[in-house]
Design a protein around this motif. Structure first.
Motif, mmCIF file in Angstrom:
data_model
loop_
_atom_site.group_PDB
_atom_site.id
_atom_site.type_symbol
_atom_site.label_atom_id
_atom_site.label_comp_id
_atom_site.label_asym_id
_atom_site.label_seq_id
_atom_site.Cartn_x
_atom_site.Cartn_y
_atom_site.Cartn_z
ATOM 1 N N GLU A 193 0.141 4.386 3.050
ATOM 2 C CA GLU A 193 -0.124 6.012 3.202
ATOM 3 C C GLU A 193 -1.172 6.337 3.993
ATOM 4 O O GLU A 193 -1.097 7.459 4.721
ATOM 5 C CB GLU A 193 -0.143 6.734 1.694
ATOM 6 C CG GLU A 193 0.156 8.198 1.688
ATOM 7 C CD GLU A 193 0.164 8.732 0.610
ATOM 8 O OE1 GLU A 193 0.662 8.373 -0.372
ATOM 9 O OE2 GLU A 193 -0.047 10.060 0.538
ATOM 10 N N SER B 83 0.684 3.877 -6.076
ATOM 11 C CA SER B 83 1.929 2.917 -6.095
ATOM 12 C C SER B 83 2.371 2.957 -7.368
ATOM 13 O O SER B 83 3.373 2.863 -7.625
ATOM 14 C CB SER B 83 1.556 1.776 -5.550
ATOM 15 O OG SER B 83 1.139 1.787 -4.139
ATOM 16 N N SER C 109 8.755 5.741 1.211
ATOM 17 C CA SER C 109 7.064 5.339 1.428
ATOM 18 C C SER C 109 6.759 3.902 0.943
ATOM 19 O O SER C 109 6.104 2.954 1.527
ATOM 20 C CB SER C 109 6.261 6.353 0.539
ATOM 21 O OG SER C 109 5.079 5.819 0.596
HETATM 22 C C1 FAD Z 1 3.735 10.521 -8.699
HETATM 23 C C2 FAD Z 1 4.323 9.849 -7.437
HETATM 24 C C3 FAD Z 1 5.427 9.208 -7.426
HETATM 25 C C4 FAD Z 1 5.883 8.698 -6.024
HETATM 26 N N1 FAD Z 1 7.066 8.099 -6.229
HETATM 27 C C5 FAD Z 1 7.480 7.381 -5.145
HETATM 28 C C6 FAD Z 1 8.914 6.666 -5.072
HETATM 29 O O1 FAD Z 1 9.486 6.859 -5.871
HETATM 30 N N2 FAD Z 1 9.032 6.198 -3.841
HETATM 31 C C7 FAD Z 1 8.248 6.042 -2.970
HETATM 32 O O2 FAD Z 1 8.642 5.408 -1.784
HETATM 33 N N3 FAD Z 1 7.144 6.661 -2.923
HETATM 34 C C8 FAD Z 1 6.770 7.358 -4.058
HETATM 35 N N4 FAD Z 1 5.360 7.962 -3.923
HETATM 36 C C9 FAD Z 1 4.488 7.720 -2.807
HETATM 37 C C10 FAD Z 1 4.159 6.193 -3.055
HETATM 38 O O3 FAD Z 1 3.700 5.956 -4.324
HETATM 39 C C11 FAD Z 1 2.614 6.168 -2.170
HETATM 40 O O4 FAD Z 1 2.826 6.614 -0.812
HETATM 41 C C12 FAD Z 1 2.591 4.554 -1.881
HETATM 42 O O5 FAD Z 1 2.427 3.921 -3.043
HETATM 43 C C13 FAD Z 1 1.026 4.304 -1.349
HETATM 44 O O6 FAD Z 1 0.655 3.172 -1.330
HETATM 45 P P1 FAD Z 1 -0.482 2.703 -0.809
HETATM 46 O O7 FAD Z 1 -0.674 1.061 -0.965
HETATM 47 O O8 FAD Z 1 -0.632 3.157 0.661
HETATM 48 O O9 FAD Z 1 -1.658 3.457 -1.335
HETATM 49 P P2 FAD Z 1 -1.965 3.539 -3.035
HETATM 50 O O10 FAD Z 1 -1.061 2.748 -3.861
HETATM 51 O O11 FAD Z 1 -2.331 5.032 -3.406
HETATM 52 O O12 FAD Z 1 -3.315 2.798 -3.090
HETATM 53 C C14 FAD Z 1 -4.377 3.232 -2.579
HETATM 54 C C15 FAD Z 1 -5.635 2.183 -3.182
HETATM 55 O O13 FAD Z 1 -6.834 2.160 -2.238
HETATM 56 C C16 FAD Z 1 -8.026 2.250 -2.797
HETATM 57 N N5 FAD Z 1 -9.026 2.827 -2.241
HETATM 58 C C17 FAD Z 1 -8.996 4.177 -1.974
HETATM 59 N N6 FAD Z 1 -10.231 4.066 -1.345
HETATM 60 C C18 FAD Z 1 -10.902 3.282 -1.461
HETATM 61 C C19 FAD Z 1 -12.337 2.958 -1.387
HETATM 62 N N7 FAD Z 1 -13.295 3.953 -0.454
HETATM 63 N N8 FAD Z 1 -12.861 1.954 -1.497
HETATM 64 C C20 FAD Z 1 -12.190 1.054 -2.319
HETATM 65 N N9 FAD Z 1 -10.732 1.177 -2.485
HETATM 66 C C21 FAD Z 1 -10.302 2.386 -2.006
HETATM 67 C C22 FAD Z 1 -7.505 2.649 -4.498
HETATM 68 O O14 FAD Z 1 -8.341 2.407 -5.390
HETATM 69 C C23 FAD Z 1 -6.013 2.114 -4.493
HETATM 70 O O15 FAD Z 1 -6.083 0.715 -5.042
HETATM 71 C C24 FAD Z 1 4.970 8.368 -5.253
HETATM 72 C C25 FAD Z 1 3.708 9.046 -5.188
HETATM 73 C C26 FAD Z 1 3.258 9.556 -6.501
HETATM 74 C C27 FAD Z 1 1.955 10.309 -6.270
#
Ligand code: FAD
Length: 426
Positions: free
Chosen positions: A351, A40, A367
């Motif tokens: 995600e 994120s 996302s």
């Molecule tokens: C470079 C990049 C640019 C992007 N740009 C955009 C954009 O402009 N707009 C958009 O909508 N989307 C964008 N995306 C996609 C979007 O950022 C992600 O899909 C979204 O932020 C995912 O959020 P999340 O909270 O699901 O996971 P994340 O933000 O990835 O967080 C996952 C969390 O889970 C934790 N975790 C994982 N496994 C474990 C475990 N076993 N034990 C404890 N903790 C764990 C990690 O430490 C982390 O804190 C981008 C992605 C990337 C990589």
């Protein structure tokens, strides 16, 4: 440990769920590394929002078209309808979305038929996560444990009773009323990715172990414009789609246009891969930003400009070598419109989940929107049920101190398109 709710992950999915839970709910949030080490934080382009009720149909149509009509229309409609409310909420919390004359500015990315993405320069994710962390840290009902890893879920008779976690080499059993998996994607399984290496799909590996339903795992997204660096391994620098949205153009090594740069990601990535096959010794094409002045580029894309400069590239005068890399996992743990999995009291957001919003190819900037809307959903559902649930101490005592990743890796490899073979790290 006993907590009402355990949230695994401190990305937008986890943080937004946490702040929407009632303040009388005792919450533990854990994250593998530091609180900011999440995908994120890396988000550049922005967050999609409908511009008004009359834009809903067009948003749905763009999302379905990008997703090759494999999407769940109800889920798409839900994120569209709830977009304005949640963007307003983020603004209220202090997220500094770009504005002109007091009104939100909108940018555009591939697959969108109009400008409808709100943004904070080219580091939208960082801006959102920083504000959400402040809110979470202000709440006395929420505890965050960094450097703490989920190793197993406590599941019996289709019900989740908690989880096992490791902190400082201590294996801890956490008894809960509900667990929210917000563990993000699987980029860490690839040698060429835009993701943090720690995003290894841990939630999905546990889903396989416990027969939690997965959906659409064959749909992996390559991002077409990731900076090509021969020597670099692991996480690569993303050159946001908004560069093309603002007028950047893709050209081949002869300087010729070979694709409409604003088509959806899967189409553009396929076209780039086809071009690259022609020149195996130079496996990249160029993103041309030379039509813009340094002043414009440093104002609009300060982070990307600086990162390119650190690598010896001046965006206003140099063509930027780019190639596709793994970016996003459309599939995940199947959830309903309330973010519920097929296991009682186990939720998944962001995600790691599969709501069906993205179909087979995610539309740019959808996302973060999905993580916000479905995070809020999960919280509302938990708020409404929590008083009926009792913590079952010692209900499940069999759990593990590590996650076996092999079944997930084999599963993903088995599902993935053969074009991804070269990208796998394992
Ligand atoms: C470079 C990049 C640019 C992007 N740009 C955009 C954009 O402009 N707009 C958009 O909508 N989307 C964008 N995306 C996609 C979007 O950022 C992600 O899909 C979204 O932020 C995912 O959020 P999340 O909270 O699901 O996971 P994340 O933000 O990835 O967080 C996952 C969390 O889970 C934790 N975790 C994982 N496994 C474990 C475990 N076993 N034990 C404890 N903790 C764990 C990690 O430490 C982390 O804190 C981008 C992605 C990337 C990589």
């Amino acid at each position: 440990m006993n907590y009402d709710v355990l949230i695994v992950g401190t990305g937008v999915g986890g943080l937004y769920t946490a702040i929407n839970l009632n303040e009388n709910i005792k919450v533990l949030m854990i994250t593998k590394d530091s609180v900011r080490d999440c995908n994120s934080y890396l988000a550049q382009g922005g967050v999609t929002t409908i511009l008004g009720e009359d834009d809903l149909e067009s948003f749905i149509s763009d999302t379905l078209k990008a997703g090759n009509y494999k999407n769940n229309v109800k889920a798409v409609s839900k994120v569209g309808k709830n977009s304005i409310k949640n963007i307003k909420n983020l603004s209220r919390l202090g997220v500094p979305f770009e504005k002109k004359d007091g009104k939100l500015k909108y940018t555009r990315e591939g697959g969108h038929s109009k400008n409808r993405i709100v943004y904070c320069e080219d580091q939208t994710g960082k801006a959102i996560v920083e504000e959400l962390i402040k809110v979470v840290k202000d709440k006395s009902n929420i505890t965050i444990m960094e450097n703490t890893t989920l190793t197993d879920l406590l599941i019996e008779y289709n019900t989740c009773y908690g989880a096992s976690i490791i902190n400082n080499n201590r294996l801890i059993k956490v008894n809960t009323k509900a667990v929210v998996l917000a563990t993000g994607g699987i980029g860490g399984l690839f040698n060429s990715t835009t993701n943090f290496a720690s995003m290894t799909g841990d939630g999905l590996a546990l889903a396989i172990k416990h027969n939690i339903k997965l959906k659409d795992m064959e749909y992996l997204q390559l991002h077409p414009t990731v900076l090509y660096e021969k020597e670099n391994k692991g996480r690569r620098l993303l050159l946001s789609e908004s560069l093309r949205g603002e007028g950047g153009v893709l050209v081949n090594l002869n300087g010729e246009k070979f694709i409409d740069s604003l088509l959806p990601r899967d189409v553009v990535s396929a076209a780039v891969l086809k071009e690259i096959e022609k020149t195996p010794d130079k496996p990249y094409v160029y993103l041309d930003m030379t039509g813009f002045t340094k002043e414009y580029l440093t104002n609009r894309f300060p982070y990307i400009y600086e990162e390119c400069l650190n690598r010896g590239l001046k965006m206003e005068s140099d063509l930027l070598p780019v190639a596709p890399a793994h970016h996003y996992c459309m599939g995940g743990i199947e959830v309903d419109l309330y973010s519920r999995t097929n296991i009682e009291f186990l939720y998944a957001v962001g995600e790691v989940s599969c709501t069906g919003v993205h179909g087979s190819n995610r539309l740019a900037s959808n996302s973060l929107l999905e993580a916000l809307v479905f995070g809020e959903n999960a919280a509302e559902n938990i708020n409404s049920k929590i008083n009926e649930i009792t913590i079952n101490l010692d209900k499940v005592n069999s759990f593990s101190d590590s996650i076996n990743m092999k079944p997930l890796i084999n599963y993903v490899k088995g599902k993935a398109d053969h074009r991804y073979d070269k990208l796998f790290n394992c």
